[in-house]
Design a protein around this motif. Sequence first.
Motif, PDB file in Angstrom:
ATOM      1  N   UNK A  75       0.739  -1.068  -0.042  1.00 50.44           N
ATOM      2  CA  UNK A  75       0.037   0.026   0.033  1.00 50.44           C
ATOM      3  C   UNK A  75       0.892   1.210  -0.077  1.00 50.44           C
ATOM      4  N   UNK A  76       0.271   2.199  -0.584  1.00 53.22           N
ATOM      5  CA  UNK A  76       0.855   3.584  -0.768  1.00 53.22           C
ATOM      6  C   UNK A  76       0.306   4.763  -0.911  1.00 53.22           C
ATOM      7  N   UNK A  77       0.759   6.007  -0.281  1.00 53.96           N
ATOM      8  CA  UNK A  77      -0.344   7.161  -0.300  1.00 53.96           C
ATOM      9  C   UNK A  77       0.451   8.058  -1.240  1.00 53.96           C
ATOM     10  N   UNK A  78      -0.404   8.883  -2.085  1.00 52.79           N
ATOM     11  CA  UNK A  78      -0.008   9.837  -3.146  1.00 52.79           C
ATOM     12  C   UNK A  78       0.468  11.063  -2.280  1.00 52.79           C
ATOM     13  N   UNK A  79       1.365  11.594  -2.584  1.00 46.55           N
ATOM     14  CA  UNK A  79       1.643  13.015  -2.021  1.00 46.55           C
ATOM     15  C   UNK A  79       1.964  14.012  -2.999  1.00 46.55           C
ATOM     16  N   UNK A  80       1.772  15.240  -2.811  1.00 49.95           N
ATOM     17  CA  UNK A  80       2.158  16.194  -3.873  1.00 49.95           C
ATOM     18  C   UNK A  80       3.130  17.175  -3.297  1.00 49.95           C
ATOM     19  N   UNK A  81       3.652  17.207  -2.099  1.00 40.79           N
ATOM     20  CA  UNK A  81       4.419  18.058  -1.692  1.00 40.79           C
ATOM     21  C   UNK A  81       5.822  17.411  -1.446  1.00 40.79           C
ATOM     22  N   UNK A  82       6.891  18.429  -1.682  1.00 35.26           N
ATOM     23  CA  UNK A  82       8.356  17.673  -1.576  1.00 35.26           C
ATOM     24  C   UNK A  82       8.733  17.384  -0.178  1.00 35.26           C
ATOM     25  N   UNK A  83       8.289  18.236   0.735  1.00 39.19           N
ATOM     26  CA  UNK A  83       8.425  18.040   2.077  1.00 39.19           C
ATOM     27  C   UNK A  83       8.059  16.805   2.444  1.00 39.19           C
ATOM     28  N   UNK A  84       6.893  16.315   2.137  1.00 44.39           N
ATOM     29  CA  UNK A  84       6.372  15.202   2.619  1.00 44.39           C
ATOM     30  C   UNK A  84       7.172  14.041   1.970  1.00 44.39           C
ATOM     31  N   UNK A  85       7.359  13.905   0.780  1.00 40.17           N
ATOM     32  CA  UNK A  85       8.237  12.901   0.226  1.00 40.17           C
ATOM     33  C   UNK A  85       9.518  12.949   0.990  1.00 40.17           C
ATOM     34  N   UNK A  86      10.199  14.016   1.194  1.00 37.86           N
ATOM     35  CA  UNK A  86      11.608  14.271   1.726  1.00 37.86           C
ATOM     36  C   UNK A  86      11.304  13.532   3.322  1.00 37.86           C
ATOM     37  N   UNK A  87      10.224  13.833   3.863  1.00 36.54           N
ATOM     38  CA  UNK A  87      10.261  13.334   5.216  1.00 36.54           C
ATOM     39  C   UNK A  87      10.045  11.716   5.258  1.00 36.54           C
ATOM     40  N   UNK A  88       9.205  11.163   4.238  1.00 38.17           N
ATOM     41  CA  UNK A  88       8.920   9.809   3.926  1.00 38.17           C
ATOM     42  C   UNK A  88      10.479   9.154   3.667  1.00 38.17           C
ATOM     43  N   UNK A  89      11.053   9.833   2.948  1.00 39.52           N
ATOM     44  CA  UNK A  89      12.345   9.181   2.729  1.00 39.52           C
ATOM     45  C   UNK A  89      13.502   9.173   3.907  1.00 39.52           C
ATOM     46  N   UNK A  90      13.540  10.247   4.657  1.00 40.44           N
ATOM     47  CA  UNK A  90      14.170  10.320   5.900  1.00 40.44           C
ATOM     48  C   UNK A  90      13.642   9.204   6.969  1.00 40.44           C
ATOM     49  N   UNK A  91      12.382   8.817   6.734  1.00 37.98           N
ATOM     50  CA  UNK A  91      11.884   7.737   7.872  1.00 37.98           C
ATOM     51  C   UNK A  91      12.226   6.471   7.435  1.00 37.98           C
ATOM     52  N   UNK A  92      13.030   6.361   6.162  1.00 39.42           N
ATOM     53  CA  UNK A  92      13.226   4.961   5.656  1.00 39.42           C
ATOM     54  C   UNK A  92      12.321   4.409   4.759  1.00 39.42           C
ATOM     55  N   UNK A  93      11.386   4.989   4.211  1.00 38.64           N
ATOM     56  CA  UNK A  93      10.299   4.620   3.387  1.00 38.64           C
ATOM     57  C   UNK A  93      10.903   4.559   1.788  1.00 38.64           C
ATOM     58  N   UNK A  94      10.094   3.604   1.266  1.00 34.66           N
ATOM     59  CA  UNK A  94      10.442   3.178  -0.127  1.00 34.66           C
ATOM     60  C   UNK A  94       9.500   4.142  -0.955  1.00 34.66           C
ATOM     61  N   UNK A  95       9.869   4.904  -1.778  1.00 40.21           N
ATOM     62  CA  UNK A  95       8.798   5.844  -2.643  1.00 40.21           C
ATOM     63  C   UNK A  95       9.004   5.879  -4.145  1.00 40.21           C
ATOM     64  N   UNK A  96       8.122   6.185  -4.784  1.00 41.35           N
ATOM     65  CA  UNK A  96       7.851   6.352  -6.210  1.00 41.35           C
ATOM     66  C   UNK A  96       7.984   7.808  -6.597  1.00 41.35           C
ATOM     67  N   UNK A  97       8.625   8.482  -7.496  1.00 38.69           N
ATOM     68  CA  UNK A  97       8.570   9.594  -7.775  1.00 38.69           C
ATOM     69  C   UNK A  97       8.206  10.000  -9.247  1.00 38.69           C
ATOM     70  N   UNK A  98       7.240  10.630  -9.531  1.00 41.40           N
ATOM     71  CA  UNK A  98       6.939  10.984 -10.968  1.00 41.40           C
ATOM     72  C   UNK A  98       7.179  12.309 -11.242  1.00 41.40           C
TER      73      UNK A  98
END
Length: 186
Positions: free
Chosen positions: A97-120
């Motif tokens: 499961x994944x959640x779509x985000x639009x803000x860079x800071x939310x993506x940066x926070x998730x990456x900093x927390x060790x999450x796997x992310x996709x970036x479009x």
Amino acid sequence: MSLLPSRNHRHNKAFPLPERLINGQSLGDVAQMKFGLSTMSYSGCEVIAVYNALLLAGIPQPLPDIARYMERFRVLGGFWGTNFLALGRCLKRFGLPAKRVRRRRKLAAAIGAGKICLMVYWTGRRFLSPVHTVCICQAGEGEIAVCNEYNNCDRVLHEPTEAMLAKRLIFGYVTESGIGPAGQTA
């Protein structure tokens, strides 16, 4: 569903791929695989991003199976890849499961927390250039590991977090998982 996904699935299963991260979608056997009326080399970045995210999360799936499922979301016969609004649905279908985000800071926070992310993101000017999708995760302090950033680069690239997130972001997808036991970004 049309006959095309079934025919492409049979074609794609003829290419035995090792269970490892895919980088350089225009290199090796993955480039010869089909997606819609196109090829993975040209239109497969979303499929490869989902594959890489699943592998990093420790729930690997065969690439031909992922491509077959994602063909239902292809755009312009597959020549424009997959509808990036459906990526969360595709990840969830395969158990991530994944959640779509639009803000860079939310993506940066998730990456900093060790999450796997996709970036479009747009590769050039908004609406006037192609879209590219990559799988990203934290590689170290202030650094992101980027899978399949370029179609002719056969390795995971490490970039500063600020440089990667400075790209023309469309969406990010934050998974509920960090890197699993089978995941490695070397």
